[in-house]
Each structure stands twice: as structure tokens, then as C-alpha cells.
Design a protein around this motif. Structure first.
Motif, mmCIF file in Angstrom:
data_model
loop_
_atom_site.group_PDB
_atom_site.id
_atom_site.type_symbol
_atom_site.label_atom_id
_atom_site.label_comp_id
_atom_site.label_asym_id
_atom_site.label_seq_id
_atom_site.Cartn_x
_atom_site.Cartn_y
_atom_site.Cartn_z
ATOM 1 N N LYS A 93 16.056 -2.444 58.894
ATOM 2 C CA LYS A 93 16.629 -3.595 59.668
ATOM 3 C C LYS A 93 16.579 -3.488 61.167
ATOM 4 C CE LYS A 93 21.453 -1.885 59.792
ATOM 5 N NZ LYS A 93 22.861 -2.217 59.342
ATOM 6 N N ILE A 94 16.466 -4.538 61.751
ATOM 7 C CA ILE A 94 16.391 -4.534 63.337
ATOM 8 C C ILE A 94 17.023 -5.767 63.970
ATOM 9 C CG2 ILE A 94 14.137 -5.941 63.069
ATOM 10 C CD1 ILE A 94 14.678 -3.048 65.260
ATOM 11 N N ALA A 95 17.416 -5.614 65.099
ATOM 12 C CA ALA A 95 18.069 -6.656 65.983
ATOM 13 C C ALA A 95 17.041 -7.302 66.724
ATOM 14 C CB ALA A 95 19.063 -6.004 66.921
ATOM 15 N N ILE A 96 17.330 -8.706 66.830
ATOM 16 C CA ILE A 96 16.242 -9.767 67.255
ATOM 17 C C ILE A 96 16.274 -9.306 68.954
ATOM 18 C CG2 ILE A 96 16.298 -11.476 65.822
ATOM 19 C CD1 ILE A 96 18.034 -13.032 67.595
ATOM 20 N N LYS A 97 17.011 -8.558 69.431
ATOM 21 C CA LYS A 97 17.190 -8.139 70.918
ATOM 22 C C LYS A 97 16.051 -7.351 71.238
ATOM 23 C CE LYS A 97 20.279 -4.158 70.577
ATOM 24 N NZ LYS A 97 21.726 -3.839 71.013
ATOM 25 N N MET A 98 15.392 -6.795 70.005
ATOM 26 C CA MET A 98 14.296 -5.698 70.339
ATOM 27 C C MET A 98 12.886 -6.600 70.361
ATOM 28 S SD MET A 98 15.802 -3.050 70.214
ATOM 29 C CE MET A 98 14.485 -1.865 70.232
ATOM 30 N N MET A 99 13.067 -7.852 70.479
ATOM 31 C CA MET A 99 11.757 -8.577 70.563
ATOM 32 C C MET A 99 11.497 -8.562 72.208
ATOM 33 S SD MET A 99 11.681 -12.251 68.644
ATOM 34 C CE MET A 99 10.346 -12.890 69.658
ATOM 35 N N LYS A 100 10.002 -8.548 72.519
ATOM 36 C CA LYS A 100 9.623 -8.299 73.898
ATOM 37 C C LYS A 100 9.862 -9.803 74.585
ATOM 38 C CE LYS A 100 5.936 -7.467 76.937
ATOM 39 N NZ LYS A 100 4.550 -7.065 77.139
ATOM 40 N N ARG A 101 9.299 -10.849 73.500
ATOM 41 C CA ARG A 101 9.050 -12.162 74.172
ATOM 42 C C ARG A 101 10.569 -13.150 73.751
ATOM 43 N NH1 ARG A 101 3.977 -12.859 76.200
ATOM 44 N NH2 ARG A 101 2.642 -11.297 75.205
ATOM 45 N N LYS A 102 10.959 -14.079 74.884
ATOM 46 C CA LYS A 102 11.810 -15.101 74.426
ATOM 47 C C LYS A 102 11.391 -16.215 73.529
ATOM 48 C CE LYS A 102 14.376 -14.348 78.850
ATOM 49 N NZ LYS A 102 14.734 -14.827 79.981
ATOM 50 N N HIS A 103 12.459 -16.649 72.742
ATOM 51 C CA HIS A 103 11.967 -17.669 72.010
ATOM 52 C C HIS A 103 11.326 -19.026 72.741
ATOM 53 C CE1 HIS A 103 14.961 -16.162 68.599
ATOM 54 N NE2 HIS A 103 13.997 -15.454 68.873
ATOM 55 N N THR A 104 12.117 -19.361 73.857
ATOM 56 C CA THR A 104 11.746 -20.280 74.569
ATOM 57 C C THR A 104 10.354 -19.970 75.145
ATOM 58 O OG1 THR A 104 12.922 -19.324 76.375
ATOM 59 C CG2 THR A 104 14.153 -21.152 75.149
ATOM 60 N N GLU A 105 9.990 -19.123 75.596
ATOM 61 C CA GLU A 105 8.680 -18.674 75.827
ATOM 62 C C GLU A 105 7.660 -18.948 74.749
ATOM 63 O OE1 GLU A 105 5.989 -14.646 76.905
ATOM 64 O OE2 GLU A 105 8.240 -14.406 76.628
ATOM 65 N N LEU A 106 7.800 -18.669 73.420
ATOM 66 C CA LEU A 106 6.774 -18.769 72.410
ATOM 67 C C LEU A 106 6.732 -20.361 72.234
ATOM 68 C CD1 LEU A 106 8.032 -15.989 70.032
ATOM 69 C CD2 LEU A 106 6.317 -15.925 71.378
ATOM 70 N N VAL A 107 7.850 -21.082 72.075
ATOM 71 C CA VAL A 107 7.663 -22.537 72.038
ATOM 72 C C VAL A 107 6.995 -23.043 73.248
ATOM 73 C CG1 VAL A 107 9.135 -24.471 72.127
ATOM 74 C CG2 VAL A 107 10.053 -22.397 70.786
ATOM 75 N N ASP A 108 7.145 -22.720 74.342
ATOM 76 C CA ASP A 108 6.362 -23.160 75.684
ATOM 77 C C ASP A 108 5.122 -23.173 75.324
ATOM 78 O OD1 ASP A 108 6.060 -24.177 78.534
ATOM 79 O OD2 ASP A 108 5.199 -22.140 78.407
ATOM 80 N N TYR A 109 4.404 -22.131 74.917
ATOM 81 C CA TYR A 109 3.128 -21.801 74.851
ATOM 82 C C TYR A 109 2.700 -22.761 73.639
ATOM 83 C CZ TYR A 109 1.729 -18.275 78.134
ATOM 84 O OH TYR A 109 1.737 -17.697 79.349
ATOM 85 N N LEU A 110 3.460 -22.838 72.536
ATOM 86 C CA LEU A 110 2.955 -23.457 71.093
ATOM 87 C C LEU A 110 2.868 -25.000 71.408
ATOM 88 C CD1 LEU A 110 2.737 -23.515 68.300
ATOM 89 C CD2 LEU A 110 4.854 -23.656 67.884
#
Length: 281
Positions: free
Chosen positions: A212-229
Motif C-alpha cells: 500500500k502507499i499514500a497518494i501524498k507520495m505522488m510527485k505531481r499534483k492532480h491539478t497539474e496533470l489535468v492542466d496538461y491533459l
């Protein structure tokens, strides 16, 4: 609240009460701003139903949405991709994209190639190394607003991707290559960074991998990914975006037929899938 799709019906679980809403257009139903408030208002006149209205097998919570995915958003994912691509000389690309401003985004699946809870995902017959990838998945409306969350399984052929990074589409896109569900968790607030993704893979009743892993370990923010998409793509019905994984089994593990994959993200729920091998007729 949780929104389940069963044919032309939405089953809504809100504050431990279950409601039934006939849905004539699923695309229009989920592709709204302020989705939580809109559905909550519709529950005033909705029929209350028993919890048993949620069947063992529910449909993927999508209609004409595409599924896209983000790669190398966790450090462990970067390391695993570099290892698998080292022989081909492609490892340097994964190192670079982890530190780059622009994230890795790729098309994953349409509804045709997506299965739901308790259904079978496929592994390719021309692959020798296959893994599930448990991922928090965003529901984003056509305006680029995150409206909810679900669980995604980005099934991948590591042997094909590792042979050459240019083979990524073949490693990622095939029949039953994605699983989504069991519901859409619609909330007024973003998920807590402490939210954990858990996976368990069992074979013949024996656990082969669990982590298991906590999502805080993600390097990128969700809003950042959405912006590029959304920079150069329109999604008139909204879109689902898998946000990456770092739960990677050891290199000596590969999926086999009838393996059971259980992915849990509280408070969304649990997505269960089984493994199949489907040859093209």
C-alpha cells in the motif's frame, strides 16, 4: 457519496442510505459542474432502495468517456521503468520525465476496452511479463474540473514496454486492458493526501503480492496533470485520468490466468478483477 452504474440506473449511496435514479444519458449525468450538489438535489425525489440493489458485478462507471493515464508520477515507478528499459537503452527517458516540467500522459482505453468490478481483465498472449497497476483515477468534466474519484487498474505488459519505449501503446492498449470501479466517489472536497492505495494479488488462495502507499507520495499534483491533459484536447463527455502507480511487484512476478487482483482505496471502495488470456479470433 458513491455513484454506481448498473445498466441504465444509478445507485447512489449517501449517508448510509441507498437511492435509485433512472439515467437516460450517463454522459450528461456525470459531466456536470458541482456534481455533488447536483446529485444531492436529485435525491430529494429519488426512490430509496435496499443495499442489495448493488449487484456483485457492476458496470464500469463510464459511457463515452476516454481513459487517459499519467506515468512515472511516483519515484518507485521511475525506478521500475528504468530497470525494465535498461537493456534497450530506454531507461534514460524515464529518469528525464520524472524530473521534467511536462508529465507523461498517454491514452489508455475506451469503454469498449474497459471492464468493471468482478470482471476479467486480459493479459496479452505475446507478452511474458504482465502486471496490474493500481491507480487513483480522476473523473474530470468537460470544463477540466475534477468532480470525483474512482479506482483504476492500468494493466501493463512490462516485457513489451521494456523492449522499446516506442512500444508503449501496445503494452498499454488492448482488449480488456483497463478496469474501473466499483463506483465514482463524488465529494465536495479533494481527497486527503493521506488516502492510501492498497493492492493484493492472490493465486490459488495464496497471496503473491500485497502493498500500500499514500497518494501524498505522488510527485505531481492532480491539478497539474489535468492542466496538461486539457492543453490541446477537448473531452465533450468528460474524461477519466489514471494518476500513476508505485505499487510494483518484484521483477520475478508476472500475472497468470485466474489470478485475483484486489485494489482498495478508502473511501472509494474495492475493485476486484480476475485475469484472463484472450486470443484474437
Amino acid at each position: 457519496m458513491k455513484v454506481y452504474k448498473i445498466k441504465n440506473t444509478a445507485i447512489i449511496e449517501h449517508e448510509s442510505v441507498f437511492y435509485e435514479l433512472p439515467i437516460h444519458n450517463w454522459d450528461a449525468f456525470i459531466n456536470r459542474s458541482n456534481l455533488y450538489s447536483a446529485i444531492k438535489a436529485e435525491l430529494v425525489n429519488a426512490k430509496k432502495v435496499n443495499e442489495n440493489a448493488i449487484l456483485e458485478t457492476v458496470d464500469p462507471p463510464m459511457a463515452n468517456q476516454e481513459i487517459w493515464a499519467a506515468g512515472v508520477t511516483y519515484l518507485r515507478s521511475k525506478e521500475a521503468r528504468m530497470d525494465e528499459a535498461k537493456a534497450s537503452g530506454g531507461d534514460v527517458f524515464y529518469d528525464k520525465v520524472y524530473d521534467a516540467d511536462r508529465p507523461e500522459l498517454f491514452f489508455k482505453a475506451t469503454a469498449q476496452r474497459t471492464v468493471g468490478h468482478n470482471d476479467f481483465i486480459n493479459i496479452r498472449t505475446d507478452s511474458t511479463w504482465d502486471v496490474p497497476e493500481p491507480e487513483l483515477t480522476l473523473l474530470i468534466n468537460s470544463q477540466g474540473e475534477i468532480q470525483g474519484y474512482t479506482i483504476g487498474n492500468d494493466v501493463s505488459s512490462r516485457s513489451i514496454e521494456g523492449e522499446n519505449p516506442l512500444y508503449l501503446p501496445q503494452a498499454k492498449v488492448f482488449e480488456r486492458c483497463a478496469a474501473l470501479g466499483p463506483c465514482i466517489y463524488v465529494t465536495e472536497q479533494p481527497l486527503s493526501p493521506e488516502t492510501e492505495i492498497e493492492i493484493e494479488i492472490s493465486r490459488d488462495g495464496n497471496i503473491k503480492y500485497k502493498d500500500k502507499i499514500a497518494i501524498k507520495m505522488m510527485k505531481r499534483k492532480h491539478t497539474e496533470l489535468v492542466d496538461y491533459l486539457f492543453r490541446a484536447c477537448d473531452f465533450p463527455n468528460g474524461v477519466f485520468l489514471m494518476t500513476g502507480t508505485c505499487l510494483v511487484p518484484s521483477d520475478d512476478f508476472t500475472l497468470q490466468t485466474n489470478d485475483k487482483i484486489t485494489i482498495t482505496i478508502a473511501p472509494i471502495g474495492t475493485l476486484v478483477n480476475y485475469v484472463s488470456t484472450k486470443n484474437k479470433n
